[in-house]
Design an enzyme around this catalytic site. Structure first.
Site, short mmCIF file in Angstrom:
data_model
loop_
_atom_site.label_atom_id
_atom_site.label_comp_id
_atom_site.label_asym_id
_atom_site.label_seq_id
_atom_site.Cartn_x
_atom_site.Cartn_y
_atom_site.Cartn_z
N TYR A 22 49.68 24.47 -7.03
CA TYR A 22 49.31 23.12 -7.48
C TYR A 22 47.90 23.01 -8.05
CZ TYR A 22 53.40 20.70 -5.73
OH TYR A 22 54.67 20.24 -5.55
N LYS A 77 57.05 31.19 2.70
CA LYS A 77 58.06 31.99 2.00
C LYS A 77 57.53 33.42 1.92
CE LYS A 77 61.91 32.04 -0.31
NZ LYS A 77 62.98 32.56 0.52
N ASP A 93 63.24 28.35 3.22
CA ASP A 93 64.64 27.96 2.92
C ASP A 93 65.43 27.68 4.20
OD1 ASP A 93 64.85 31.26 1.50
OD2 ASP A 93 64.80 30.69 3.60
N ASP A 118 55.38 19.62 -0.19
CA ASP A 118 55.85 18.56 -1.09
C ASP A 118 57.35 18.36 -0.92
OD1 ASP A 118 55.89 16.67 -3.04
OD2 ASP A 118 55.29 17.98 -4.68
#
Ligand code: NAP
Length: 414
Positions: free
Chosen positions: A160, A227, A281, A305
């Site tokens: 970001y 992740k 996930d 987010d």
């Protein structure tokens, strides 16, 4: 003293101050607010009424918020010819704690975004979103009451930061050539490219804040969501640095899942905050299928987010989700939805998100009694199925009320 060019600060009240590493909150704090664009004024009026009533009831007049209106968005543009008044930034900086409604994002460039400016100027590095269920609120899942999580999303790093170049641009070409030459990385011609920085400093202060919150609020666990199975040195490092903070700074009050398995037969001992990590996930799946496994979540900017919105949807969606952007002491609380302009000035939309952001603000000020009153008022109001259109249309037997009527019902029920 604060010096402002266009605005006049209130004559009464005092500022919330940081002294000796602590927040000092006077009995009449001056709180700068932006009512926001579109439906902002409707939900702001409702919110201010509810907050004032709660403070009055909780402290019998001994404490009172002194509001100071500051400007950004359309109102700033109309009155002062700028989308963001410098005075607004100064006021949020000087008075330490503030609150805002949603703002229109003008189409086209050439303006400074308030959120970005505030985040940079005040170093608001944590975006905090508590998500819980209110009985009676329609939900798409079978057991929304099992959702009670607080998401701490890192606010200043990750993909970001905006270090990216358009595909085919000279800058992208140079970067691609550079990494090909230096690292033998192959990137397809014409690709857009971006950088994803995640640092020990940025990660650790975020995780530290999440752990402190969890300890202060008697929470069970902090889950580091990442992740790292794919992006080892950014996402994976986030988890590793998170564990490091827990061990080095909170070692006597925390325990990791690995320790629980090895030393305690898979059951966390009482009095210890559990630190665990989850791949992003799987987190989405488990938040749906076993939300009780999550309590406080600490995660990077992008994951945070997605996760905050997904989990908010489980308990009634964006009309209800509050938020705050925080540094160690500075804080700006805000509704998490947009301006919903088609409903502007209709006294129609749900003020829940901004009211609950106000609850977060009261908690941040240490005015927990007033915060609890509002939560109790909202619980009772929803149990009676009194709700604005967005929830009423999904709820059998609901009594649909206007924004202002909802606020009145909450105040009645406190
Ligand atoms: P939006 O304003 O969030 O509205 C999208 C839809 O969400 C609305 O049409 C409405 O659904 C529902 N909704 C939003 N707020 C609600 C509330 N308080 N109560 C009940 N329902 C609510 O998103 P948008 O239309 O994409 O964005 C409009 C403007 O807001 C844009 O200028 C955008 O840039 C800005 N924005 C600002 C912020 C911010 O300041 N933090 C955040 C996001 C967007 P229904 O149509 O189903 O009734």
């Amino acid at each position: 003293m604060i010096t402002l060019e266009k605005l006049t600060p209130p004559r009464e009240g005092q500022r919330v101050e940081v002294r000796d590493g602590r927040l000092h909150v006077p009995d009449t704090p001056i709180i700068p607010f932006i009512e926001g664009d579109g439906t902002g004024p409707d939900i702001w009026r409702a919110t201010a009424r509810v907050l004032e009533a709660a403070v009055k009831k909780a402290y019998a007049g001994r404490r009172r918020i002194v509001w100071f209106e500051v400007f950004a968005g359309e109102k700033a543009h109309t009155r002062f010819g700028t989308w963001l008044l410098d005075d607004t930034l100064r006021a949020f900086t000087y008075y330490t704690v503030g609150i805002k409604g949603p703002l229109t994002t003008p189409i086209g460039g050439g303006f400074r975004s308030l959120n970005v400016s505030l985040r940079q100027q005040l170093d608001l590095y944590a975006c905090v979103r508590p998500v819980r269920y209110f009985e009676g609120v329609p939900s798409p899942v079978r057991h929304p009451e099992q959702v009670d999580v607080v998401v701490f999303r890192e606010n200043t790093e990750d993909i970001y930061v905006g270090y990216e170049f358009a595909g085919g641009s000279p800058e992208a070409k140079r970067l691609i050539e550079f990494v090909e030459r230096e690292f033998k990385w192959k990137i397809r011609e014409g690709a857009g490219v971006g950088l994803k920085p995640m640092s020990p400093f940025g990660t650790k202060r975020l995780v530290r804040k999440a752990i402190r919150y969890a300890l202060d609020h008697g929470r069970r666990s902090v889950t580091l969501v990442h992740k790292g199975n794919i992006m080892k040195y950014t996402e994976g490092a986030f988890a590793a640095w998170g564990y490091e903070v827990a061990r080095e700074e909170f070692g006597d009050r925390t325990i990791t899942w690995a320790e629980v398995e090895k030393q305690h037969g898979g059951k966390a001992p009482p009095g210890r905050l559990l630190i665990q990590d989850y791949i992003a996930d799987v987190t989405f799946q488990h938040l749906l299928t076993r939300p009780r496994s999550f309590d406080v979540i600490a995660t990077g900017n992008l994951n945070g987010d997605y996760i905050s919105d997904a989990v908010a949807a489980q308990v009634g969606g964006i009309g209800m989700a509050p938020g705050g952007n925080l540094s160690d002491f500075h804080a700006v609380f805000e509704a998490t939805h947009g301006t919903a302009p088609k409903y502007a000035n209709q006294d129609k939309v749900n003020p829940g998100s901004l009211i609950l952001s106000g609850v977060m603000m009261l908690e941040h000020l240490g005015w927990r009694e007033a915060a609890d009153l509002i939560v109790r008022g909202m619980e009772a109001t929803f149990r009676r199925k009194v709700m604005t259109y967005d929830l009423a249309r999904l709820t059998e037997g609901a009594r649909e009320v206007r924004t202002s009527e909802f606020a009145a019902a909450v105040i009645d029920a406190m």
